[in-house]
Design a protein around this motif. Sequence first.
Motif: not given
Length: 399
Positions: A41, A43, A152-154
Amino acid sequence: MLPLARRLLPRGRRPLHAGPPADPGVLATRLASRAVVRFRGPEAARFLNSLLTNDLLSQGAPASSQPQRYAPTPNAPARAPPPRYAALLTPQGRFLYDLFLYRPAPRSQMLDRTGSAPQAGEVEGGDGEVLADVDAAEVDELLACFKRYRLRSKVEIDNVSEEFLCWQRFGSDVAHAAPSTQEPEAQSIGWGQGSDHAAESSAQGNGHGWQWLKDPRLDILGYRGIFPADTIPPLVEADKEADERHYLLWRIENGVAEGSTEIPKGEAIPLEYNLAGLNAISFEKGCYIGQELIARTHHRGVIRKRLLPLKFVDENDQELEQAVAPGSDVVDDASGKKVGTVSTALGSRGMGLLRLEAALKENASLTISDNRDVRVKAIKPDWWPAEWTEVLGQQSAVA
């Protein structure tokens, strides 16, 4: 002393290769004790950097002085950034998991499976994917732990152990001469006084981007890599593919623990298990989980216990095989006081967390508490920085 391969081999059990040479020199092993987790992802790298003890965002030393390639070629693998070794700690600064982290080369520098064209779908800067080589026995708990921190990290987190395998090349002939990152067998490809760098590079990796990389901990540990499960890594000779116990003994003799069994999960203090000397900890990167204890211990500068290689012998200094079990207490034979505990044992060798002052003092006499016939020799590894034992000399002078 028997050679490495034969000392490790239990009676009645044949190695993966028949008839090992007198000096194996270089061995390769598939690490069944390790699994592969993929963080993917935009991040992914930043997510890991915020949690782990090492700095994953700095580029480190350049992998090569050769000019950067902009198009892949069949005989030269894409150059990935150097791997990182890091740990995830508890909030109290105790060890949980160790990870070898690989950031694959950009897809535009990697060939597709046919070897005829660049791969599609490049993620800018290579930040979109990080492969982690982790302890297979802890992989499910590790996945759950990282997913709790994800919030909430992608980033997607998956166990991809069916797609990839971890390998290690090690031995007395796998040496590094700075600034080269190539090993002797790869350097020897060519003719005359020069080296064919294209062939050298091809021998160490392949155009699909999978290659051997220097073990990020110590030069003496050789090369490590993640490779697709359906391929055999380059430079792996059939007669030198060895059981993983050979690699375990190699690590034991050099005093390097690996995984959550050898470094007790939730209990071990990373600096006592020498993780700073194994390039697992950055003291400049900023915050991460458990940083407070690590920083305080480091800046105080006094670590009284460390993990040491051990040798088990009898009163005649003959090595004793299978005489000690992990968890056995090591005591000073003269005083009867406990010096430490054996954490790992294999054959006549082991590792243990011992008090340095007692273990490394001149004429130390150490034994196993429940079997005084087994004598223990603690060995200071050659790779240890001098300052780790300077405090012992200062204490002796004061006394």
